[in-house]
Design a protein around this motif. Structure first.
Motif, PDB file in Angstrom:
ATOM      1  N   LYS A  48     -76.779  -8.655 -50.115  1.00 45.71           N
ATOM      2  CA  LYS A  48     -76.459 -10.002 -49.638  1.00 45.71           C
ATOM      3  C   LYS A  48     -75.124 -10.007 -48.896  1.00 45.71           C
ATOM      4  O   LYS A  48     -74.986 -10.645 -47.857  1.00 45.71           O
ATOM      5  N   ARG A  51     -75.681  -8.405 -45.550  1.00 43.24           N
ATOM      6  CA  ARG A  51     -76.385  -9.338 -44.673  1.00 43.24           C
ATOM      7  C   ARG A  51     -75.427 -10.373 -44.113  1.00 43.24           C
ATOM      8  O   ARG A  51     -75.430 -10.672 -42.916  1.00 43.24           O
ATOM      9  N   ASN A  52     -74.582 -10.937 -44.976  1.00 37.31           N
ATOM     10  CA  ASN A  52     -73.616 -11.936 -44.514  1.00 37.31           C
ATOM     11  C   ASN A  52     -72.658 -11.352 -43.490  1.00 37.31           C
ATOM     12  O   ASN A  52     -72.304 -12.013 -42.509  1.00 37.31           O
ATOM     13  N   ASP A  53     -72.240 -10.098 -43.696  1.00 36.90           N
ATOM     14  CA  ASP A  53     -71.356  -9.448 -42.735  1.00 36.90           C
ATOM     15  C   ASP A  53     -72.061  -9.254 -41.400  1.00 36.90           C
ATOM     16  O   ASP A  53     -71.479  -9.513 -40.335  1.00 36.90           O
ATOM     17  N   LEU A  54     -73.331  -8.828 -41.443  1.00 35.34           N
ATOM     18  CA  LEU A  54     -74.082  -8.630 -40.193  1.00 35.34           C
ATOM     19  C   LEU A  54     -74.311  -9.953 -39.460  1.00 35.34           C
ATOM     20  O   LEU A  54     -74.196 -10.008 -38.228  1.00 35.34           O
ATOM     21  N   VAL A  55     -74.630 -11.016 -40.206  1.00 39.23           N
ATOM     22  CA  VAL A  55     -74.827 -12.326 -39.581  1.00 39.23           C
ATOM     23  C   VAL A  55     -73.523 -12.785 -38.919  1.00 39.23           C
ATOM     24  O   VAL A  55     -73.534 -13.302 -37.799  1.00 39.23           O
ATOM     25  N   ARG A  56     -72.397 -12.569 -39.617  1.00 37.04           N
ATOM     26  CA  ARG A  56     -71.102 -12.951 -39.047  1.00 37.04           C
ATOM     27  C   ARG A  56     -70.819 -12.159 -37.773  1.00 37.04           C
ATOM     28  O   ARG A  56     -70.377 -12.722 -36.760  1.00 37.04           O
ATOM     29  N   ARG A  57     -71.121 -10.856 -37.791  1.00 38.58           N
ATOM     30  CA  ARG A  57     -70.881 -10.030 -36.604  1.00 38.58           C
ATOM     31  C   ARG A  57     -71.795 -10.443 -35.444  1.00 38.58           C
ATOM     32  O   ARG A  57     -71.373 -10.457 -34.282  1.00 38.58           O
ATOM     33  N   ILE A  58     -73.046 -10.799 -35.748  1.00 45.34           N
ATOM     34  CA  ILE A  58     -73.975 -11.249 -34.707  1.00 45.34           C
ATOM     35  C   ILE A  58     -73.484 -12.550 -34.093  1.00 45.34           C
ATOM     36  O   ILE A  58     -73.475 -12.712 -32.867  1.00 45.34           O
ATOM     37  N   ARG A  59     -73.079 -13.489 -34.939  1.00 45.94           N
ATOM     38  CA  ARG A  59     -72.589 -14.771 -34.405  1.00 45.94           C
ATOM     39  C   ARG A  59     -71.361 -14.576 -33.534  1.00 45.94           C
ATOM     40  O   ARG A  59     -71.203 -15.229 -32.514  1.00 45.94           O
ATOM     41  N   ARG A  60     -70.485 -13.680 -33.948  1.00 46.66           N
ATOM     42  CA  ARG A  60     -69.283 -13.419 -33.135  1.00 46.66           C
ATOM     43  C   ARG A  60     -69.693 -12.778 -31.807  1.00 46.66           C
ATOM     44  O   ARG A  60     -69.172 -13.137 -30.756  1.00 46.66           O
ATOM     45  N   GLU A  62     -72.403 -13.216 -30.203  1.00 46.10           N
ATOM     46  CA  GLU A  62     -73.106 -14.190 -29.367  1.00 46.10           C
ATOM     47  C   GLU A  62     -72.169 -15.238 -28.773  1.00 46.10           C
ATOM     48  O   GLU A  62     -72.600 -16.029 -27.935  1.00 46.10           O
TER      49      GLU A  62
END
Length: 95
Positions: A48, A51-60, A62
């Motif tokens: 988890k 996943r949160n780290d990857l979501v944060r990196r994706i949002r940054r 984008e």
């Protein structure tokens, strides 16, 4: 035929030992399951967090702050407002 006291004592002793063995087996299985559950929960928390780290990196990645400089380095530019055209899909009906 009547059973003597020694035989009754041995039968009750065997019964008590069988119950004790069953309880020990059940408790051992419970401890093993509890340990496995703790490991699965820990792994779940690690995944988890990843996943949160990857979501944060994706949002940054984008964000405009990252995409605009990369696009400009490739020779692209932002269009002016008058150059933007909004396309509608065929068969679109207003409701």
């Amino acid at each position: 035929m009547r059973l003597k006291g020694r035989i009754w004592f041995m039968l009750w002793l065997l019964f008590a030992l069988a119950v004790a063995a069953w309880v020990i087996t059940r408790d051992t299985a419970g401890y093993v399951n509890a340990r496995e559950l703790a490991e699965v929960r820990e792994r779940h928390l690690v995944l988890k967090s990843m996943r949160n780290d990857l979501v944060r990196r994706i949002r940054r990645a984008e964000s405009r702050a990252i995409l605009v400089p990369k696009a400009e380095s490739l020779g692209l530019r932002l269009p002016a407002d008058s150059q933007m055209i909004i396309l509608q899909t065929p068969g679109y009906e207003e409701r």
